[in-house]
Structure formats: structure tokens, C-alpha cells
Motif scaffolding. Structure first.
Motif, PDB file in Angstrom:
ATOM      1  N   ALA A  38       2.752  -0.033   8.997  1.00 48.73           N
ATOM      2  CA  ALA A  38       3.871   0.911   8.981  1.00 48.73           C
ATOM      3  C   ALA A  38       3.987   1.626   7.637  1.00 48.73           C
ATOM      4  O   ALA A  38       4.400   2.792   7.578  1.00 48.73           O
ATOM      5  CB  ALA A  38       5.182   0.193   9.315  1.00 48.73           C
ATOM      6  N   VAL A  39       3.603   0.954   6.557  1.00 51.88           N
ATOM      7  CA  VAL A  39       3.630   1.580   5.230  1.00 51.88           C
ATOM      8  C   VAL A  39       2.665   2.757   5.208  1.00 51.88           C
ATOM      9  O   VAL A  39       2.997   3.849   4.738  1.00 51.88           O
ATOM     10  CB  VAL A  39       3.292   0.560   4.121  1.00 51.88           C
ATOM     11  N   TYR A  40       1.476   2.542   5.749  1.00 49.02           N
ATOM     12  CA  TYR A  40       0.477   3.614   5.764  1.00 49.02           C
ATOM     13  C   TYR A  40       0.905   4.743   6.695  1.00 49.02           C
ATOM     14  O   TYR A  40       0.662   5.914   6.405  1.00 49.02           O
ATOM     15  CB  TYR A  40      -0.891   3.060   6.159  1.00 49.02           C
ATOM     16  N   ASP A  41       1.530   4.400   7.801  1.00 47.10           N
ATOM     17  CA  ASP A  41       1.998   5.436   8.713  1.00 47.10           C
ATOM     18  C   ASP A  41       3.029   6.327   8.020  1.00 47.10           C
ATOM     19  O   ASP A  41       2.990   7.555   8.165  1.00 47.10           O
ATOM     20  CB  ASP A  41       2.597   4.814   9.978  1.00 47.10           C
ATOM     21  N   GLU A  42       3.917   5.719   7.238  1.00 43.24           N
ATOM     22  CA  GLU A  42       4.911   6.498   6.491  1.00 43.24           C
ATOM     23  C   GLU A  42       4.237   7.383   5.443  1.00 43.24           C
ATOM     24  O   GLU A  42       4.566   8.560   5.300  1.00 43.24           O
ATOM     25  CB  GLU A  42       5.910   5.556   5.814  1.00 43.24           C
ATOM     26  N   ILE A  43       3.274   6.816   4.711  1.00 41.86           N
ATOM     27  CA  ILE A  43       2.534   7.606   3.715  1.00 41.86           C
ATOM     28  C   ILE A  43       1.792   8.744   4.406  1.00 41.86           C
ATOM     29  O   ILE A  43       1.824   9.896   3.960  1.00 41.86           O
ATOM     30  CB  ILE A  43       1.561   6.710   2.918  1.00 41.86           C
ATOM     31  N   GLY A  44       1.127   8.440   5.508  1.00 47.84           N
ATOM     32  CA  GLY A  44       0.382   9.461   6.243  1.00 47.84           C
ATOM     33  C   GLY A  44       1.270  10.581   6.752  1.00 47.84           C
ATOM     34  O   GLY A  44       0.894  11.753   6.701  1.00 47.84           O
ATOM     35  N   HIS A  93      -1.674  11.703  12.218  1.00 46.91           N
ATOM     36  CA  HIS A  93      -0.503  12.573  12.377  1.00 46.91           C
ATOM     37  C   HIS A  93      -0.936  14.017  12.624  1.00 46.91           C
ATOM     38  O   HIS A  93      -0.356  14.702  13.472  1.00 46.91           O
ATOM     39  CB  HIS A  93       0.399  12.493  11.145  1.00 46.91           C
ATOM     40  N   LEU A  94      -1.925  14.464  11.889  1.00 46.37           N
ATOM     41  CA  LEU A  94      -2.366  15.855  12.013  1.00 46.37           C
ATOM     42  C   LEU A  94      -3.139  16.117  13.305  1.00 46.37           C
ATOM     43  O   LEU A  94      -3.038  17.206  13.871  1.00 46.37           O
ATOM     44  CB  LEU A  94      -3.200  16.244  10.791  1.00 46.37           C
ATOM     45  N   ARG A  96       4.060  11.586   5.390  1.00 44.73           N
ATOM     46  CA  ARG A  96       4.459  12.424   4.242  1.00 44.73           C
ATOM     47  C   ARG A  96       3.319  13.338   3.805  1.00 44.73           C
ATOM     48  O   ARG A  96       3.539  14.505   3.497  1.00 44.73           O
ATOM     49  CB  ARG A  96       4.922  11.545   3.083  1.00 44.73           C
ATOM     50  N   ILE A  97       2.103  12.799   3.768  1.00 44.28           N
ATOM     51  CA  ILE A  97       0.953  13.634   3.397  1.00 44.28           C
ATOM     52  C   ILE A  97       0.797  14.772   4.405  1.00 44.28           C
ATOM     53  O   ILE A  97       0.591  15.931   4.030  1.00 44.28           O
ATOM     54  CB  ILE A  97      -0.339  12.799   3.318  1.00 44.28           C
ATOM     55  N   ALA A  98       0.882  14.447   5.690  1.00 45.22           N
ATOM     56  CA  ALA A  98       0.676  15.446   6.740  1.00 45.22           C
ATOM     57  C   ALA A  98       1.718  16.553   6.699  1.00 45.22           C
ATOM     58  O   ALA A  98       1.406  17.713   6.964  1.00 45.22           O
ATOM     59  CB  ALA A  98       0.676  14.768   8.108  1.00 45.22           C
ATOM     60  N   THR A  99       2.956  16.218   6.332  1.00 41.93           N
ATOM     61  CA  THR A  99       4.023  17.217   6.371  1.00 41.93           C
ATOM     62  C   THR A  99       4.343  17.843   5.029  1.00 41.93           C
ATOM     63  O   THR A  99       4.771  18.990   4.972  1.00 41.93           O
ATOM     64  CB  THR A  99       5.317  16.621   6.957  1.00 41.93           C
ATOM     65  N   LYS A 100       4.126  17.091   3.942  1.00 45.87           N
ATOM     66  CA  LYS A 100       4.540  17.584   2.622  1.00 45.87           C
ATOM     67  C   LYS A 100       3.408  17.716   1.617  1.00 45.87           C
ATOM     68  O   LYS A 100       3.615  18.221   0.526  1.00 45.87           O
ATOM     69  CB  LYS A 100       5.601  16.646   2.033  1.00 45.87           C
ATOM     70  N   GLY A 101       2.226  17.237   1.959  1.00 49.04           N
ATOM     71  CA  GLY A 101       1.125  17.283   1.003  1.00 49.04           C
ATOM     72  C   GLY A 101       1.229  16.170  -0.020  1.00 49.04           C
ATOM     73  O   GLY A 101       1.767  15.109   0.256  1.00 49.04           O
ATOM     74  N   TYR A 102       0.733  16.454  -1.187  1.00 51.18           N
ATOM     75  CA  TYR A 102       0.658  15.450  -2.251  1.00 51.18           C
ATOM     76  C   TYR A 102       1.616  15.844  -3.355  1.00 51.18           C
ATOM     77  O   TYR A 102       1.675  16.991  -3.743  1.00 51.18           O
ATOM     78  CB  TYR A 102      -0.769  15.384  -2.806  1.00 51.18           C
ATOM     79  N   GLY A 103       2.356  14.888  -3.874  1.00 44.75           N
ATOM     80  CA  GLY A 103       3.258  15.237  -4.954  1.00 44.75           C
ATOM     81  C   GLY A 103       4.313  14.207  -5.224  1.00 44.75           C
ATOM     82  O   GLY A 103       4.220  13.060  -4.802  1.00 44.75           O
ATOM     83  N   SER A 104       5.338  14.650  -5.906  1.00 42.74           N
ATOM     84  CA  SER A 104       6.349  13.763  -6.441  1.00 42.74           C
ATOM     85  C   SER A 104       7.208  13.100  -5.374  1.00 42.74           C
ATOM     86  O   SER A 104       7.968  12.197  -5.684  1.00 42.74           O
ATOM     87  CB  SER A 104       7.232  14.516  -7.436  1.00 42.74           C
ATOM     88  N   GLN A 105       7.114  13.508  -4.108  1.00 44.32           N
ATOM     89  CA  GLN A 105       7.913  12.858  -3.080  1.00 44.32           C
ATOM     90  C   GLN A 105       7.532  11.391  -2.919  1.00 44.32           C
ATOM     91  O   GLN A 105       8.253  10.623  -2.320  1.00 44.32           O
ATOM     92  CB  GLN A 105       7.800  13.581  -1.728  1.00 44.32           C
ATOM     93  N   PHE A 106       6.404  10.984  -3.496  1.00 46.02           N
ATOM     94  CA  PHE A 106       5.967   9.594  -3.378  1.00 46.02           C
ATOM     95  C   PHE A 106       6.533   8.700  -4.466  1.00 46.02           C
ATOM     96  O   PHE A 106       6.569   7.508  -4.320  1.00 46.02           O
ATOM     97  CB  PHE A 106       4.438   9.499  -3.428  1.00 46.02           C
ATOM     98  N   ARG A 107       6.915   9.261  -5.573  1.00 54.18           N
ATOM     99  CA  ARG A 107       7.243   8.405  -6.685  1.00 54.18           C
ATOM    100  C   ARG A 107       8.722   8.129  -6.816  1.00 54.18           C
ATOM    101  O   ARG A 107       9.550   8.888  -6.349  1.00 54.18           O
ATOM    102  CB  ARG A 107       6.690   8.968  -7.986  1.00 54.18           C
ATOM    103  N   ASN A 135      -6.664   3.685   4.681  1.00 52.87           N
ATOM    104  CA  ASN A 135      -5.526   3.546   5.591  1.00 52.87           C
ATOM    105  C   ASN A 135      -4.530   4.696   5.445  1.00 52.87           C
ATOM    106  O   ASN A 135      -3.994   5.183   6.443  1.00 52.87           O
ATOM    107  CB  ASN A 135      -4.831   2.205   5.375  1.00 52.87           C
ATOM    108  N   SER A 136      -4.282   5.139   4.218  1.00 48.62           N
ATOM    109  CA  SER A 136      -3.338   6.247   3.999  1.00 48.62           C
ATOM    110  C   SER A 136      -3.846   7.542   4.621  1.00 48.62           C
ATOM    111  O   SER A 136      -3.107   8.256   5.310  1.00 48.62           O
ATOM    112  CB  SER A 136      -3.105   6.460   2.500  1.00 48.62           C
TER     113      SER A 136
END
Length: 188
Positions: free
Chosen positions: A161-167, A72-73, A169-180, A64-65
Motif C-alpha cells: 500500500a505504501v508503494y501504491d500511494e507513492i505510485g 496507475h498510468l 502521487r508520481i502518476a498524478t503529480k510527478g516528482y517533487g516536494s509533495q513527498f517530503r 515497487n514505486s
């Protein structure tokens, strides 16, 4: 209920990386290099492969993420993601992506299943060494991530909606500390 304590009930790999910080940077660095670094595959194609592999591994959180990130991409072509996840054989894919998904499906099960004919079909459809390499690495990497997330019984939210928000962030910022969330004492 997760098999290990996760801060604030954070879902999936987000909770695991927040709880076990020693593995956070190397796993995020790997994900960023493979999913957002140089490649002949677009970021949308790489996220589609990740979602496809995660669907095959029945990892709800990762599927889902990464499906959300791919939507988004892909932008106006976002419906392609759901078509691939529903029935890749019927999805409106070009021959190259169809051949690469066939390779990813084999790697997901057992990398030794990939044959010279599979690679030849991908090459004949336009895939270069980098696309083939990246497909295999994405499939292997997400199989590991899927097993990490599901092997520790992490939370998979029910709210799309949770997955849409995660997606997003991944699409625009990649992977990293913005999630934690911040660690105790306020430092991330």
C-alpha cells in the motif's frame, strides 16, 4: 538500517532527498523532465522502463514505486506491468517497447553494450530518435537512482500500500516536494 540519518525513517530516495536538500531540486527536476516532460513515449511507458531497470538492478524501493506508478498510468492495462517484471519475453508488448526494453537492459549493465543492431531493431519497430534517447536516459538515470538508494541502505517498506500511494502521487503529480516532510521549523 540506513547508512545515514534520514528524517522520520522516510523510505528510499524520499528520505535521501529530505535529508540532503541541496540535491533534491536538481534530481527532481531531472526526473520530471525525463519522466513527465515532452516525449514520444507515454508516461506509463517511461515508468515501466524505470521499474524494469530497477528490477534488473534489484532495487526493491524503486522497482515497487515505479511499477505502482506505471500501473496507475496504464489503468485497465495495469497487469502488463507485472507481466513485464515477471518475464518480459512473455509479456504482451508491442515490438517497439520490446526493442526499447532490450536497449534499457543493456544500458543498465553497461551503456557500451548497446549496438547499432539494437537501435535498428527499435527503429524498425517504430521508435524514433526521441524514444531511443529517452529510453537510454531513463535506464541510465534509474541505474544512478538505484545505486543511490541501495548504496545508502535506505528503507524499502514491506507494505504494498505504501508503494501504491507513492505510485499514485508520481502518476498524478510527478516528482517533487509533495513527498517530503517539513524541515525543522516547519518549512519544506
Amino acid at each position: 538500517m540506513p547508512h545515514v540519518s534520514l528524517p522520520g525513517g522516510q523510505p528510499g530516495i524520499i528520505g535521501l532527498l529530505a535529508a540532503f536538500r541541496a540535491s533534491e531540486r536538481p534530481l527532481n527536476d531531472l526526473a520530471n523532465a525525463v519522466m513527465h516532460g515532452p516525449s514520444t513515449l507515454t508516461a506509463a511507458e517511461r515508468e515501466l522502463i524505470a521499474a524494469f531497470v530497477s528490477r534488473g538492478n534489484e532495487c526493491e524501493f524503486c522497482c515497487n514505486s515505479h511499477a505502482a506508478a506505471a500501473r496507475h498510468l496504464y489503468g485497465p492495462r495495469a497487469a502488463l506491468v507485472d507481466a513485464v517484471l515477471a518475464d518480459p519475453a512473455a509479456a504482451d508488448l508491442d515490438d517497439e517497447m520490446r526493442a526499447l526494453l532490450a536497449i534499457a537492459a543493456k544500458v543498465r549493465r553497461d551503456g557500451r553494450l548497446v549496438t547499432a543492431d539494437d537501435v535498428r531493431r527499435a527503429r524498425d519497430a517504430g521508435a524514433d530518435d526521441r524514444a531511443i534517447h529517452d529510453t537510454v536516459l531513463i535506464a541510465a538515470m534509474f541505474s544512478m537512482f538505484n545505486r543511490y538508494v541501495d548504496g545508502l541502505a535506505t528503507v524499502a517498506p514491506a507494505d504494498p500500500a505504501v508503494y501504491d500511494e507513492i505510485g499514485a502521487r508520481i502518476a498524478t503529480k510527478g516528482y517533487g516536494s509533495q513527498f517530503r516532510t517539513p524541515a525543522p521549523g516547519g518549512t519544506p
